[in-house]
Scaffold this motif. Sequence first.
Motif, short mmCIF file in Angstrom:
data_model
loop_
_atom_site.label_atom_id
_atom_site.label_comp_id
_atom_site.label_asym_id
_atom_site.label_seq_id
_atom_site.Cartn_x
_atom_site.Cartn_y
_atom_site.Cartn_z
N ALA A 190 0.84 -1.21 0.00
CA ALA A 190 0.00 0.00 0.00
C ALA A 190 0.87 1.25 0.00
O ALA A 190 0.60 2.22 -0.72
CB ALA A 190 -0.92 -0.01 1.23
N THR A 191 1.94 1.23 0.77
CA THR A 191 2.81 2.40 0.88
C THR A 191 3.50 2.70 -0.45
O THR A 191 3.56 3.85 -0.88
CB THR A 191 3.86 2.17 1.99
OG1 THR A 191 3.15 1.98 3.22
CG2 THR A 191 4.79 3.35 2.13
N VAL A 192 4.01 1.67 -1.10
CA VAL A 192 4.67 1.87 -2.39
C VAL A 192 3.70 2.54 -3.37
O VAL A 192 4.04 3.52 -4.02
CB VAL A 192 5.17 0.53 -2.96
CG1 VAL A 192 5.63 0.69 -4.40
CG2 VAL A 192 6.31 -0.02 -2.10
N LEU A 193 2.48 2.02 -3.44
CA LEU A 193 1.50 2.55 -4.40
C LEU A 193 1.07 3.97 -4.03
O LEU A 193 1.03 4.87 -4.87
CB LEU A 193 0.28 1.63 -4.46
CG LEU A 193 0.59 0.19 -4.92
CD1 LEU A 193 -0.67 -0.66 -4.85
CD2 LEU A 193 1.17 0.20 -6.33
N MET A 194 0.76 4.19 -2.77
CA MET A 194 0.27 5.51 -2.35
C MET A 194 1.31 6.59 -2.57
O MET A 194 1.00 7.70 -2.98
CB MET A 194 -0.13 5.49 -0.87
CG MET A 194 -1.35 4.64 -0.58
SD MET A 194 -1.96 4.88 1.12
CE MET A 194 -0.68 4.08 2.08
N PHE A 195 2.59 6.26 -2.29
CA PHE A 195 3.61 7.29 -2.44
C PHE A 195 4.02 7.50 -3.89
O PHE A 195 4.52 8.57 -4.24
CB PHE A 195 4.80 7.03 -1.50
CG PHE A 195 4.49 7.52 -0.11
CD1 PHE A 195 3.78 6.73 0.77
CD2 PHE A 195 4.82 8.81 0.28
CE1 PHE A 195 3.43 7.19 2.03
CE2 PHE A 195 4.49 9.28 1.54
CZ PHE A 195 3.79 8.47 2.42
N GLU A 196 3.78 6.52 -4.75
CA GLU A 196 3.96 6.77 -6.18
C GLU A 196 2.87 7.75 -6.65
O GLU A 196 3.16 8.69 -7.39
CB GLU A 196 3.89 5.46 -6.98
CG GLU A 196 3.82 5.63 -8.49
CD GLU A 196 5.03 6.34 -9.11
OE1 GLU A 196 6.05 6.53 -8.42
OE2 GLU A 196 4.93 6.72 -10.30
#
Lengths: 254, 254
Positions: free
Chosen positions: B241-247
Amino acid sequence: MNQQQKYILNLQRKSRERKREQAFVIEGRKMFEEAPADRVKMIVASESFCKSKEGAALLKGKKFDVVSDSIFETLSDTKTPQGILAVVKQQPYSFEELLGKERASFLLILDHLQDPGNLGTIMRAAEAAGVTGILMSSDCVDIYNPKTIRSTMGALYRVPFVVSEDFAGDIERLKKAGVSTYAAHLGATISYEGADYKKPCAFMIGNEANGLSDEVAALADCKILIPMAGQVESLNAAMAATVLMFEAARQRRN
Amino acid sequence: MNQQQKYILNLQRKSRERKREQAFVIEGRKMFEEAPADRVKMIVASESFCKSKEGAALLKGKKFDVVSDSIFETLSDTKTPQGILAVVKQQPYSFEELLGKERASFLLILDHLQDPGNLGTIMRAAEAAGVTGILMSSDCVDIYNPKTIRSTMGALYRVPFVVSEDFAGDIERLKKAGVSTYAAHLGATISYEGADYKKPCAFMIGNEANGLSDEVAALADCKILIPMAGQVESLNAAMAATVLMFEAARQRRN
């Protein structure tokens, strides 16, 4: 409880024992299956596990000891033991191994990380992001802590790491080796995505509660910020590391 | 133990009680300081906390009850209680509030998330990434679980969320509202960084052990992959989730 069982319990519970014995305990099917065969010193299975079809298949052709389910529960660090554990030899890595060979160096530098689960999760994400090695300060939580091991989901066997006896000195060595060091720092003014991580690089991540110490942050070539919306004061260490590592991975793919 | 104390313990321990009372318990200085004043129903402090300089300052001008340190320990969900807790009213959000107003909609859709700490950490990262709202399936762990609350680090007060009674229906409503839905899926062939997240978008994140169910993944406009190096099978849900949200956050800044 016999000597062997006491030995296992000591390895489970005491970082000092693990260091002295240069060994650690892994538990569960996944960690057992992925354990490098030449490093496995001892295998212990519960009676039920041996009797199970899956257990029989996993243990086929291997030397192992059987203990009662209740003894296994005592030996296990988890609430719901899977019935299989092994004592595995520690793998010492050299500083040079952290730099990688096949791709540009890509390191994590961890300063005073204290949460066992966090450290393991970071190692798991690091493998996925393509990190070549992890340099840890000597006051990080023990990487062979049972909870840390579990959280690595096997990355422990594959990501080179060094617990540094001379942290500042090793960071300087990295820099001399041509690795640019980036410190995740709430006081930074440069957003993390501005830098070129295709070149040899290392991210410095600090303690969960306090971030990087000033002395360690001062060693970095560049301080970078993860811009944040809302009123959140900071990301947790594992999240911050993940954001940075996957930005580097993204750049390296493109 | 008196009635009030039993009431607090029930709220700490039972999701059903929290639902019936439409209330939950928060603990610790940070969660107490950030609690919206108009939602605080009751404050309880330990004797030591009241006597401390910091405690006196925090409690100044407020109505609260004092209990002995040992009673406070019983009421607390943590091993090392900070001496301050409060009962806070739940805040119901409407579906429309998830879509945000000031910026393009940016949602998380969480399917069957089971780990309390994971859910809280995801909410904390979501606030930092600028998520406008979180839609959860009704079989997610209770967001008002004490461990979840702690892990949100206050984001619980600020990120709109809805526990959906009609998950598939609500996902369709999102799509009709012009929100593109992206499912993080190990079987996907498109890497996540290829899509345009400046437009209204939502990321669907699945259960820790099993990922998204096929039925839920099938609802997504697009399945995306986080490419992984090494032999890691998956990232944990909070990491993914973090990888996607920060992209998405990165794209929205640039």
